[in-house]
Design an enzyme around this catalytic site. Structure first.
Site, PDB file in Angstrom:
ATOM      1  N   HIS A 156       0.872  -1.171   0.000  1.00  0.00           N
ATOM      2  CA  HIS A 156       0.000   0.000   0.000  1.00  0.00           C
ATOM      3  C   HIS A 156       0.911   1.224   0.000  1.00  0.00           C
ATOM      4  O   HIS A 156       1.710   1.412   0.919  1.00  0.00           O
ATOM      5  CB  HIS A 156      -0.920   0.001   1.219  1.00  0.00           C
ATOM      6  CG  HIS A 156      -1.945  -1.081   1.175  1.00  0.00           C
ATOM      7  ND1 HIS A 156      -2.394  -1.750   2.294  1.00  0.00           N
ATOM      8  CD2 HIS A 156      -2.623  -1.617   0.124  1.00  0.00           C
ATOM      9  CE1 HIS A 156      -3.301  -2.636   1.947  1.00  0.00           C
ATOM     10  NE2 HIS A 156      -3.450  -2.583   0.629  1.00  0.00           N
ATOM     11  N   HIS A 160       3.228  -3.797   6.505  1.00  0.00           N
ATOM     12  CA  HIS A 160       2.147  -2.817   6.342  1.00  0.00           C
ATOM     13  C   HIS A 160       2.190  -1.816   7.487  1.00  0.00           C
ATOM     14  O   HIS A 160       3.068  -1.839   8.340  1.00  0.00           O
ATOM     15  CB  HIS A 160       0.793  -3.531   6.314  1.00  0.00           C
ATOM     16  CG  HIS A 160       0.489  -4.216   5.031  1.00  0.00           C
ATOM     17  ND1 HIS A 160      -0.333  -3.681   4.068  1.00  0.00           N
ATOM     18  CD2 HIS A 160       0.898  -5.408   4.533  1.00  0.00           C
ATOM     19  CE1 HIS A 160      -0.426  -4.510   3.032  1.00  0.00           C
ATOM     20  NE2 HIS A 160       0.325  -5.574   3.300  1.00  0.00           N
ATOM     21  N   GLU A 204       1.930  -5.568  10.731  1.00  0.00           N
ATOM     22  CA  GLU A 204       1.426  -4.200  10.851  1.00  0.00           C
ATOM     23  C   GLU A 204       2.347  -3.489  11.829  1.00  0.00           C
ATOM     24  O   GLU A 204       2.434  -3.857  13.000  1.00  0.00           O
ATOM     25  CB  GLU A 204      -0.010  -4.204  11.356  1.00  0.00           C
ATOM     26  CG  GLU A 204      -0.996  -4.935  10.455  1.00  0.00           C
ATOM     27  CD  GLU A 204      -1.418  -4.122   9.241  1.00  0.00           C
ATOM     28  OE1 GLU A 204      -1.120  -2.899   9.208  1.00  0.00           O
ATOM     29  OE2 GLU A 204      -2.049  -4.688   8.335  1.00  0.00           O
ATOM     30  N   GLU A 259       1.617   3.357   3.062  1.00  0.00           N
ATOM     31  CA  GLU A 259       2.124   2.693   4.262  1.00  0.00           C
ATOM     32  C   GLU A 259       3.627   2.511   4.058  1.00  0.00           C
ATOM     33  O   GLU A 259       4.074   1.556   3.433  1.00  0.00           O
ATOM     34  CB  GLU A 259       1.393   1.371   4.487  1.00  0.00           C
ATOM     35  CG  GLU A 259      -0.099   1.587   4.725  1.00  0.00           C
ATOM     36  CD  GLU A 259      -0.909   0.293   4.785  1.00  0.00           C
ATOM     37  OE1 GLU A 259      -0.308  -0.801   4.874  1.00  0.00           O
ATOM     38  OE2 GLU A 259      -2.148   0.383   4.737  1.00  0.00           O
TER      39      GLU A 259
END
Length: 452
Positions: free
Chosen positions: A90, A220, A314, A93
């Site tokens: 992404h 991410h 994450e 990110e």
């Protein structure tokens, strides 16, 4: 004295009138600077690195670049596991992108400085680092100031790349209902794709299918947790935990990261929206589908299309952290990033060969049962319903947590062979070797058992 060459992303430090050394600068590097850093690392460590691009460019024509670290860069070495990190899928990110650029610099620096742990890791593992899968999205996010959580997430065709892979989960779930399930290498069951993949997706799909990756992670941002398969819920109407056959191993991989991060596994770490407690109360890990369901994600595609066990990291609430945060984020993630690469060595590995000719047997099926003793009188006898296969050299890797297992190698027209193995997973050591020499099935015979 420091001469800052901002356009190159480096600070040139003058050590003496005759010696010039390039020092990594923590900042948000643009796509040209990204390429320059990778080439600089290669120039400093040419014997252990290779910079290469995937088969496709991005929609806007940016190359999809990686750097490889290995004792023999550019080649797969027999029995050497392959690991990959992919970041910036992404485009908005961005922390993973900067962490992987710094990791490339760090691995080279520490190797040249004689760090024995890093030298060992590089000589027993083939490591691939892809700082940006979505360089176009990065440009859009950065042009918009970097702090809008929507701009730049998708690629230049407005497609979310982490929803663009073939939905192998749904194929698996439908076969489970029909009791015809085969829980591995599902791409050969697809006659045609339901949509043409984006060039970035297609390039990564080809890499996954062509390289014998053993483990990997996708970096991410937006929360602080290590996420593991399955990402897609079996229930289309909700987010319900969907466990893979290798749940024990995936939980181990996720914990191997979260426990070395100073905040990820902290039970007092708040959630990113401050409306509930964070993931720290469960060790800083989560089953993906239990969090929210993702269709067409890269994590599950790895597991269901190849031998690769991938988790999703994450890395924090801020998708586009300020420049001044980057150095501390590197310190927070450095040890966890290195430790996760070492997890490509847990379990067992070996070669599958013809017992007479010694010829390597490609695509041998490796089936595993967990027979770990529960107590003095009872032992498990659980089939792990996810087979892996041997690579082009006949070598295989089977990631497993500590315990006792029966491992069977089978190839068409050969007699299967089963070995019982105790897996201990010594810290940061290569996996235990379990080789198989299979006899031709010209004369009918029974399965052979060997204690190892």
């Amino acid at each position: 004295m420091c001469l800052a060459l901002v356009t190159l992303g480096f600070c040139i430090v003058l050590i003496s009138p005759k010696v010039v050394q390039a020092a990594f600068q923590f900042k948000h590097h643009n796509n040209e600077e990204l390429a320059t850093i990778l080439e600089d690392v290669h120039s400093r460590c040419p014997n252990i690195t290779k910079v290469y691009a995937l088969s496709e460019n991005s929609v806007a024509g940016n190359p999809l670049l990686l750097i490889e670290f290995s004792g023999e860069p550019g080649y797969h070495e027999l029995l050497e596991p392959e690991f990959k990190y992919i970041a910036n899928m992404h485009g908005n990110e961005v922390l993973g992108r900067e962490l992987l650029l710094k990791m490339a610099d760090y691995l080279c620096e520490q190797y040249m400085a004689g760090n024995e742990s890093i030298r060992s890791l590089i000589h027993v593992t083939r490591i691939h680092l892809m700082p940006s899968m979505n360089p176009d999205g990065w440009e859009m996010a950065t042009a918009a100031g970097g702090d809008n959580y929507l701009i730049g997430r998708a690629n230049n065709n407005s497609v979310d790349l982490n929803r663009d892979f073939p939905d192998l989960d749904r194929l698996l779930y439908s076969e489970e209902e029909e009791r015809t399930v085969r829980n591995n290498h599902l791409m050969d069951q697809i006659r045609h794709l339901d949509h043409p993949p984006q060039p970035e997706t297609l390039a990564v799909m080809r890499m996954i299918m062509e390289q014998p990756f053993v483990a990997s992670a996708n970096l991410h941002g937006g929360d602080l947790v290590a996420n593991y398969p399955y990402d897609e819920s079996r229930d289309k109407d909700g987010s319900i935990e969907s466990l893979s056959p290798d749940d024990d191993t995936f939980r181990h991989l996720a914990l191997s990261y979260s426990k070395l991060h100073p905040r990820m596994s902290d039970p007092n770490q708040p959630s990113c929206d401050d409306t509930s407690s964070g993931f720290g109360k469960q060790g800083g890990i989560t089953n993906g589908a239990a969090w929210y369901s993702v269709e067409g994600g890269m994590q599950d595609f790895n597991y269901l299309s190849s031998n690769d066990f991938e988790i999703t990291l994450e890395l924090g609430c801020e998708k586009y952290p300020k420049t001044e945060r980057l150095a501390q984020e590197w310190e927070d993630n450095k040890d966890a990033l290195i430790n996760l690469i070492w997890q490509s060595h847990i379990g067992v590995k070996g070669e599958v060969k013809d017992a007479v000719t010694g010829r390597p047997l490609v695509n041998a099926i490796i089936t595993t049962r967990n027979v770990t003793r529960i107590n003095e009188t009872h032992a498990r006898k659980d089939l792990i319903k996810h087979d892996i296969t041997s690579a082009q050299g006949g070598d295989y890797w089977r990631l497993l947590t500590k315990g006792e297992y029966e491992i069977t190698a089978s190839v068409r027209n050969y007699l299967p062979l089963t070995k019982r193995v105790l897996v201990t997973n010594p810290h940061h050591e290569p996996a235990f070797i379990v080789n198989f020499e299979l006899q031709s099935a010209t004369n009918q015979g029974q399965r052979t058992w060997v204690n190892s």
